[in-house]
Enzyme design. Structure first.
Site, PDB file in Angstrom:
ATOM      1  N   ALA A  84      27.912  -5.436 112.733  1.00 47.97           N
ATOM      2  CA  ALA A  84      27.404  -4.891 111.471  1.00 47.97           C
ATOM      3  C   ALA A  84      25.919  -4.595 111.608  1.00 47.97           C
ATOM      4  CB  ALA A  84      27.612  -5.895 110.329  1.00 47.97           C
ATOM      5  N   TYR A 149      23.262  -3.724 102.006  1.00 50.60           N
ATOM      6  CA  TYR A 149      24.024  -4.574 102.938  1.00 50.60           C
ATOM      7  C   TYR A 149      25.145  -5.309 102.191  1.00 50.60           C
ATOM      8  CZ  TYR A 149      24.827  -8.735 105.888  1.00 50.60           C
ATOM      9  OH  TYR A 149      25.397  -9.751 106.619  1.00 50.60           O
ATOM     10  N   GLY A 279      11.363 -11.955 100.431  1.00 51.87           N
ATOM     11  CA  GLY A 279      12.533 -11.159 100.797  1.00 51.87           C
ATOM     12  C   GLY A 279      13.820 -11.961 100.687  1.00 51.87           C
TER      13      GLY A 279
HETATM   14  N1  LIG Z   1      23.640 -14.620 110.744  1.00 53.07           N
HETATM   15  C1  LIG Z   1      23.868 -14.827 109.467  1.00 53.07           C
HETATM   16  O1  LIG Z   1      23.269 -15.686 108.830  1.00 53.07           O
HETATM   17  C2  LIG Z   1      24.898 -14.030 108.736  1.00 53.07           C
HETATM   18  C3  LIG Z   1      25.086 -14.294 107.379  1.00 53.07           C
HETATM   19  C4  LIG Z   1      26.045 -13.572 106.697  1.00 53.07           C
HETATM   20  C5  LIG Z   1      26.807 -12.637 107.356  1.00 53.07           C
HETATM   21  N2  LIG Z   1      26.603 -12.380 108.667  1.00 53.07           N
HETATM   22  C6  LIG Z   1      27.437 -11.388 109.322  1.00 53.07           C
HETATM   23  O2  LIG Z   1      27.983 -11.955 110.492  1.00 53.07           O
HETATM   24  C7  LIG Z   1      28.156 -10.964 111.497  1.00 53.07           C
HETATM   25  C8  LIG Z   1      27.477 -11.410 112.776  1.00 53.07           C
HETATM   26  O3  LIG Z   1      26.109 -11.627 112.488  1.00 53.07           O
HETATM   27  P1  LIG Z   1      25.083 -12.156 113.581  1.00 53.07           P
HETATM   28  O4  LIG Z   1      24.154 -13.060 112.876  1.00 53.07           O
HETATM   29  O5  LIG Z   1      25.804 -12.632 114.775  1.00 53.07           O
HETATM   30  O6  LIG Z   1      24.282 -10.807 113.873  1.00 53.07           O
HETATM   31  P2  LIG Z   1      23.847 -10.165 115.245  1.00 53.07           P
HETATM   32  O7  LIG Z   1      23.002  -8.994 114.891  1.00 53.07           O
HETATM   33  O8  LIG Z   1      23.310 -11.189 116.153  1.00 53.07           O
HETATM   34  O9  LIG Z   1      25.238  -9.649 115.839  1.00 53.07           O
HETATM   35  C9  LIG Z   1      25.828  -8.455 115.437  1.00 53.07           C
HETATM   36  C10 LIG Z   1      26.251  -7.718 116.693  1.00 53.07           C
HETATM   37  O10 LIG Z   1      26.875  -6.481 116.308  1.00 53.07           O
HETATM   38  C11 LIG Z   1      26.401  -5.462 117.143  1.00 53.07           C
HETATM   39  N3  LIG Z   1      26.478  -4.210 116.389  1.00 53.07           N
HETATM   40  C12 LIG Z   1      25.710  -3.843 115.333  1.00 53.07           C
HETATM   41  N4  LIG Z   1      26.076  -2.636 114.901  1.00 53.07           N
HETATM   42  C13 LIG Z   1      27.099  -2.233 115.688  1.00 53.07           C
HETATM   43  C14 LIG Z   1      27.916  -1.077 115.719  1.00 53.07           C
HETATM   44  N5  LIG Z   1      27.708  -0.073 114.869  1.00 53.07           N
HETATM   45  N6  LIG Z   1      28.890  -0.988 116.643  1.00 53.07           N
HETATM   46  C15 LIG Z   1      29.091  -2.001 117.536  1.00 53.07           C
HETATM   47  N7  LIG Z   1      28.348  -3.121 117.554  1.00 53.07           N
HETATM   48  C16 LIG Z   1      27.369  -3.227 116.636  1.00 53.07           C
HETATM   49  C17 LIG Z   1      24.987  -5.853 117.504  1.00 53.07           C
HETATM   50  O11 LIG Z   1      24.545  -5.262 118.718  1.00 53.07           O
HETATM   51  C18 LIG Z   1      25.076  -7.359 117.588  1.00 53.07           C
HETATM   52  O12 LIG Z   1      25.363  -7.796 118.901  1.00 53.07           O
HETATM   53  C19 LIG Z   1      27.614  -9.674 110.896  1.00 53.07           C
HETATM   54  O13 LIG Z   1      28.693  -8.958 110.348  1.00 53.07           O
HETATM   55  C20 LIG Z   1      26.706 -10.154 109.783  1.00 53.07           C
HETATM   56  O14 LIG Z   1      26.590  -9.204 108.749  1.00 53.07           O
HETATM   57  C21 LIG Z   1      25.658 -13.060 109.379  1.00 53.07           C
END
Ligand SMILES: NC(=O)c1ccc[n+]([C@@H]2O[C@H](COP(=O)([O-])OP(=O)(O)OC[C@H]3O[C@@H](n4cnc5c(N)ncnc54)[C@H](O)[C@@H]3O)[C@@H](O)[C@H]2O)c1
Length: 324
Positions: A84, A149, A279
Site C-alpha cells: 500500500a 489513506y 500529524g
Molecule cells: N505500520 C503500521 O503501523 C501500519 C498501520 C496500519 C496499517 N498498515 C498497513 O499495513 C501494510 C504494511 O505496512 P508496513 O508498515 O509494512 O509498510 P511498508 O511501507 O514497510 O511496506 C509496504 C510494502 O509495500 C510495497 N508497496 C507499496 N506500494 C506498492 C505497490 N503499488 N505495488 C507493490 N508493492 C508496493 C512497499 O515497497 C513496501 O515494501 C500496509 O497496507 C499499511 O497500510 C500499517
C-alpha cells in the site's frame, strides 16, 4: 493447517510487516513469493528469511500491474496483502492513493479469484476510525476517517466483503494500530518520531516532541503482527475485520522518556516540546478483545522489550555502515 510447500504470495513482502510475515512463512516451510514494487521495501529485509534457507522468490512489480498479478497468482494457495501507499504519500498524492491502494487492491482480489486462491489475509488500518469518538476503539466504531489513506482502506474493506459475497473469496482484514519494530521505515508519522528521538539521543541532544507530547499511540511489535497474520490464515474465521492492538496507550512524551532511559541517558536528557502539528490523531487506543476472542490472538511483546530490539537493530545497522 499445514503450510509446508504451500505457495503463498506476500504483496508488500519486502516491507516492515510483510517481511516479518515472510520470516514466519519460512518457519512454516511454505514456498513464498514476495511481490513488491520496492518503492519502500528493501531486499535486505529478506536476508534473514533467505539465510534460514527459505524458499523465496522475489517478484519486483506493482499491484497496479494486472498482468504481473495474474501470472504470480497461478498455483497460489494463499495471499497476504500488505502492499500500500502510506498515509503521508496518500495525503500528498490522492490520485496515487486511489490507483495503488484502491485499484491495486481490487486487482489483487480479482487475480485471487481468477486463480482460485483459498484465502486472503489483508492489511487494513486503524486509520479507518479517524479520531476516536470513544476509546478504546473496537471494531464497531464508525468510520470517522477524513484522510485519503483511510478512505482507501475503507474502500478496500468494502471490496473484501463484496468479493467474499460474490465469489466466496475468504478473507480476514486487520486494522493494525501503530506497528513498530526492526526494518521500520523512517517516514511514517509516529515511526519517524522513534527514529528522530534515537538520533537526537545518540547525538547527546534532547529529543524534540512535536506538540505537547500528550498524543497517544497503541504500539504493537511487528513480530506479534506477523503472528496474528498466520493465525488468521490458519483459522476458519472469514469475512471479518480485527484490530491488532496492544490495548495500551503510550503518550509521545512517555515514548521519548522510555527511549532516553533505554539509551542510558536518564537524568542527562529531557524531551523538549515544539508547538506544531504532530500529524497524529489525539489518541490511538485499540480494543484487542475481538481478535483475542475469535482468533486467540494477544500481543506478547511489551513496549520496553520491543523498543530494546529496535535500538539493537539500529545499532547493528550503524555498525555495519561503520565497517564498510
Ligand atoms: N505500520 C503500521 O503501523 C501500519 C498501520 C496500519 C496499517 N498498515 C498497513 O499495513 C501494510 C504494511 O505496512 P508496513 O508498515 O509494512 O509498510 P511498508 O511501507 O514497510 O511496506 C509496504 C510494502 O509495500 C510495497 N508497496 C507499496 N506500494 C506498492 C505497490 N503499488 N505495488 C507493490 N508493492 C508496493 C512497499 O515497497 C513496501 O515494501 C500496509 O497496507 C499499511 O497500510 C500499517
Amino acid at each position: 493447517m499445514d503450510l509446508t510447500n504451500k505457495q503463498i504470495v506476500v504483496t508488500g513482502g519486502a516491507g516492515l510487516i510483510g517481511s516479518h510475515i515472510v520470516d514466519e512463512l519460512v518457519r512454516e516451510k511454505a514456498r513464498v513469493i514476495v511481490y513488491d514494487s520496492m518503492i519502500r521495501g528493501k531486499r535486505e529485509h529478506l536476508d534473514h528469511a533467505i539465510a534460514q534457507g527459505g524458499d523465496i522468490r522475489i517478484v519486483e512489480a506493482d499491484i497496479r500491474d494486472r498482468d504481473a498479478l495474474h501470472d504470480v497468482m497461478q498455483g497460489t494457495d494463499y495471499v497476504f496483502h500488505q502492499a500500500a501507499s502510506w498515509l503521508r504519500l496518500c495525503q500528498e498524492n490522492p490520485r496515487l492513493s486511489l490507483e495503488t491502494n484502491i485499484h491495486g487492491t481490487f486487482n489483487v482480489l480479482e487475480a485471487c479469484v481468477e486463480a482460485g486462491v483459498k484465502k486472503v489475509v489483508a492489511a487494513s488500518s486503524s486509520s479507518v476510525y479517524g479520531e476516536g469518538l470513544y476509546l478504546p476503539t473496537d471494531e464497531k466504531h464508525p468510520f470517522n476517517n477524513d484522510l485519503f489513506y483511510g478512505a482507501s482502506k475503507v474502500a478496500n474493506e468494502q471490496h473484501y466483503r463484496a468479493f467474499y459475497k460474490k465469489y466466496g473469496l475468504d478473507f480476514v482484514a486487520f486494522r493494525y494500530l501503530n506497528v513498530y519494530g526492526p526494518r521500520q521505515p523512517h517516514e511514517a508519522a509516529y515511526m519517524d518520531a522513534i527514529m528522530h528521538f534515537l538520533n537526537r539521543i545518540d547525538a547527546g541532544e534532547p529529543p524534540v516532541v512535536r506538540g505537547d507530547g500528550t498524543a497517544t499511540v497503541d504500539l504493537v511489535y511487528v513480530a506479534d503482527v506477523a503472528r496474528a497474520n498466520i493465525m488468521a490464515l490458519k483459522s476458519p474465521v472469514t469475512n471479518e475485520f480485527f484490530n491488532v492492538a496492544s490495548g495500551t496507550e503510550t503518550t509521545i512524551k512517555e515514548l521519548a522518556l522510555l527511549l532516553i532511559r533505554l539509551c542510558g541517558m536518564e537524568g542527562k536528557l529531557q524531551p523538549v516540546f515544539e508547538s506544531m502539528d504532530s500529524g497524529l490523531v489525539a489518541r490511538r487506543w485499540g480494543d484487542p478483545a475481538k481478535a483475542r476472542d475469535m482468533l486467540g490472538f494477544v500481543t506478547t511483546t511489551p513496549v520496553e522489550e520491543g523498543m530494546r530490539r529496535v535500538i539493537e537493530w539500529r545499532n547493528s545497522k550503524k555498525n555495519q555502515r561503520e565497517d564498510t
